[in-house]
Motif scaffolding. Sequence first.
Motif: not given
Length: 354
Positions: A26-27, A39-42, A302-303, A316-317
């Motif tokens: 819900f965030y 920075i995005v990704g994993h 998300t990871k 989505q993050e």
Amino acid sequence: MDLTSSRRFFLKSTAVTATALTFKPFYILNAKPKANGEIVGHGTHKYRVQQGWGNLDSSQFPVNNCHEMVQDSKGRLIMIGDEVKNNILVYDRSGKLLESWGHEYPGGHGLTLWNANGEEFLFICDPNLGKVFKTDMKGKVLLTIEHPSKVGAYKPEMNFKPTETAIGPDGTIYVADGYGSQWVLRYTKEGEYIDKFGGPGDEEHQFATAHGVAIDSRNKSNPTVLVTSRVHNSFKRFSLDGKYLSSIFLPGAFVCRPVLDGENIYAGVCWSRLKYLNQTPNSGFVTILDKNDKVISNPGGTKPEYRNGQLQVMVQEYHDLMHCHDVCIDADKNIYICQWNARKTYPLKLERIS
């Protein structure tokens, strides 16, 4: 753009449904956008966001929806959209506009580049016109594929709204009727109809929004066809002659076309999901799969997590991405993102940092 919805596919998997029902993102609804340069990704696939990379003077070079992008042999980045003042925008890697053309594609959607022994061509899908066009690199139309009823493949009343093409090793043209009747149609390189496979439904060999199609040649001795079934959150794999082989289930990800680069599959995710398996407005991210078709990074999402071999729901993050409709990968493995229904934004860049 068709916003078809289906839940039956997910109800077939109680494990996935249970995961989705206990997930509480819900965030997402109240999260604040993050700054440019985030920075995005994993893991081994992390990126720095470069918002505004492709920004132009909208009074001269307007965009409506940025749909797809390909890279030619000269390294030029060619994007298609549905703004008839300039359907095609051609960038260099710095984001500089090199040229623009195209005024006749009100639904400019699918863009595929075919390198035929050193000579390059474009295939343009316009679901509004219900046609596929093969052009040269300046936009001269060389071949047109029209409603399949003209060759006996469809009944006249069936919708034909092609969204994507792929070109097989022998020049066979695969047309995904993603906003129409949910078949993938095969044509010879001269445009003569061969057959079709798939069709609408929730069986493994069928499609719900057959949005994209690509040739997977990572196994050079056994190339296959990957077809998006977006409402099913899946890629479905077929032999070159259309026989169903397997599915890649990507729970929570309304994926667009698969983009093959090296040993990886990349895809834009046009929506992610929330708790009750509903589409989340203005969501989206990028997903990256390895050579074994396992998700290894979700830039903007998300990871990825596997439990007992099962991929868990992804959402989505990073909240400055909206409806990621396509990606293009350059020689340095940077990612360029085209976004649909994203307030008329130009393509952005994810700079590879690991």
